[in-house]
Scaffold this motif. Structure first.
Motif, PDB file in Angstrom:
ATOM      1  N   UNK A 150       0.256  13.484   9.212  1.00 61.64           N
ATOM      2  CA  UNK A 150      -1.150  13.524   9.607  1.00 61.64           C
ATOM      3  C   UNK A 150      -1.975  14.011   8.421  1.00 61.64           C
ATOM      4  N   UNK A 151      -3.166  13.457   8.271  1.00 64.16           N
ATOM      5  CA  UNK A 151      -3.975  13.826   7.105  1.00 64.16           C
ATOM      6  C   UNK A 151      -4.486  15.265   7.170  1.00 64.16           C
ATOM      7  N   UNK A 152      -4.565  15.828   8.380  1.00 61.95           N
ATOM      8  CA  UNK A 152      -5.059  17.192   8.536  1.00 61.95           C
ATOM      9  C   UNK A 152      -3.959  18.094   9.100  1.00 61.95           C
ATOM     10  N   UNK A 156       0.376   7.504   6.655  1.00 62.94           N
ATOM     11  CA  UNK A 156      -0.522   8.629   6.888  1.00 62.94           C
ATOM     12  C   UNK A 156      -1.468   8.279   8.025  1.00 62.94           C
ATOM     13  N   UNK A 157      -1.531   9.116   9.055  1.00 64.90           N
ATOM     14  CA  UNK A 157      -2.423   8.905  10.183  1.00 64.90           C
ATOM     15  C   UNK A 157      -3.688   9.718   9.953  1.00 64.90           C
ATOM     16  N   UNK A 205      -0.171  17.656  15.747  1.00 60.99           N
ATOM     17  CA  UNK A 205       0.138  16.993  17.017  1.00 60.99           C
ATOM     18  C   UNK A 205      -0.466  15.594  17.022  1.00 60.99           C
ATOM     19  N   UNK A 206      -0.061  14.809  16.067  1.00 59.41           N
ATOM     20  CA  UNK A 206      -0.663  13.485  15.880  1.00 59.41           C
ATOM     21  C   UNK A 206      -0.409  12.555  17.060  1.00 59.41           C
ATOM     22  N   UNK A 250      10.330   9.571  11.937  1.00 58.82           N
ATOM     23  CA  UNK A 250      10.182  11.028  11.834  1.00 58.82           C
ATOM     24  C   UNK A 250       8.691  11.346  11.720  1.00 58.82           C
ATOM     25  N   UNK A 251       8.191  12.092  12.696  1.00 60.93           N
ATOM     26  CA  UNK A 251       6.783  12.463  12.750  1.00 60.93           C
ATOM     27  C   UNK A 251       6.636  13.926  12.344  1.00 60.93           C
TER      28      UNK A 251
END
Length: 296
Positions: free
Chosen positions: A233-235, A266-267, A273-274, A124-125
């Motif tokens: 995503x970190x942001x 965590x990316x 939109x990682x 799950x993204x």
């Protein structure tokens, strides 16, 4: 870029468009895109996968090249029924590796609890879901929906595919020119007037009259038996959509406790939109989690 092919299949009264990468006999990864996105959006992740996979990414109903019904509303249960039919078509016997981003992440999370035997691994993204609601919000929500129905929603058009690419980069400044140009070709098309129109039914812009009943969602998550990889995503921009990080972080953590087998990642240097921002990092996370099918 890895070459993809398009396929149209008859499904629940629609002509469903699915994009395929890789050898059809290779192990399968099925990917479900988010709101106002398309299956081709996963191209950069597919390019970064090391192993030989058969990746299938449909355009969900009313997005991309899959026509929506003649309707002024889209219901979440239809996404579940479409996914069920798609998986029955492509993998009627074997459990599959299922990936979903954003809205697609919500779809796959629910589905994995409804038909747990169909899922081998679940990724799950950024599938945070929506803010918790209360029954007292129902009258205002229904009224808002009825008011919106009085005016037909429209999508803005653009003078060229290059303008569409610039619009994508405005939303996501991390998107480089090459990727933006690729996405624009799949995210839009030229109409008879020479304008480029977004491949999304404007009806998707209407508010849902149905409240987000989080406890029902959590009941589905509790029924998931497959291992789950949750990637943020970190942001991410998600916090601004669900009431801010101060409230959203503890609520998200509470929700995640309902998965029985959970791994979180965590990316870095990525937004919502990682899969566009850090496809190589994301591809590695996916393959490390689902396991490489053979030595590469």
């Amino acid at each position: 870029m890895k070459t993809s092919t398009s396929e149209f299949i008859a499904l629940r009264g629609h002509q469903y468009h699915c994009r395929h990468w890789g050898d059809p006999t290779a192990p399968m990864i099925f990917m479900v895109h988010g709101w106002m996105d398309v299956g081709a959006s996963f191209q950069f992740v597919v390019d970064s996968l090391k192993a030989d996979w058969h990746v299938i990414a449909p355009d969900m109903r009313g997005f991309g090249l899959t026509n929506g019904p003649t309707t002024d509303a889209y219901w979440f249960p239809d996404y579940l029924a479409d996914l069920d039919a798609l998986l029955q078509h492509y993998s009627p016997d074997a459990a599959i590796n299922l990936v979903g981003h954003s809205m697609g992440g919500n779809v796959v999370g629910l589905y994995a609890g409804i038909r747990p035997e169909r899922i081998a691994k679940l990724v799950i993204l950024e599938g945070f879901g929506l803010p918790t609601t209360k029954p007292t919000q129902a009258p205002a929500r229904y009224k808002k929906w009825l008011d919106e129905l009085r005016e037909k929603p429209e999508m803005r058009t653009y003078a060229s595919a290059a303008e569409v690419a610039k619009r994508l980069q405005k939303t996501n400044p991390r998107l480089n020119d090459e990727r933006a140009a690729f996405l624009a070709q799949h995210w839009s098309r030229e109409n008879a007037s020479g304008q480029w129109e977004i491949l999304g039914d404007p009806a998707h812009k209407l508010s849902s009259p149905i409240l987000y009943r989080v406890e029902e969602v959590m009941a589905c998550w509790e029924a998931v038996t497959a291992p789950v990889l949750w990637v943020e995503a970190d942001d991410t921009a998600i916090w601004s959509w669900i009431g801010g990080k101060e409230k959203g972080r503890p609520e998200t953590d509470r929700r995640l406790t309902h998965f029985k087998q959970l791994k979180t990642e965590l990316v870095l240097d990525a937004g919502h939109m990682l899969h566009h921002d850090q496809p190589q990092a994301l591809a590695k996370l996916i393959e490390d989690f689902v396991g490489l099918p053979k030595a590469v």
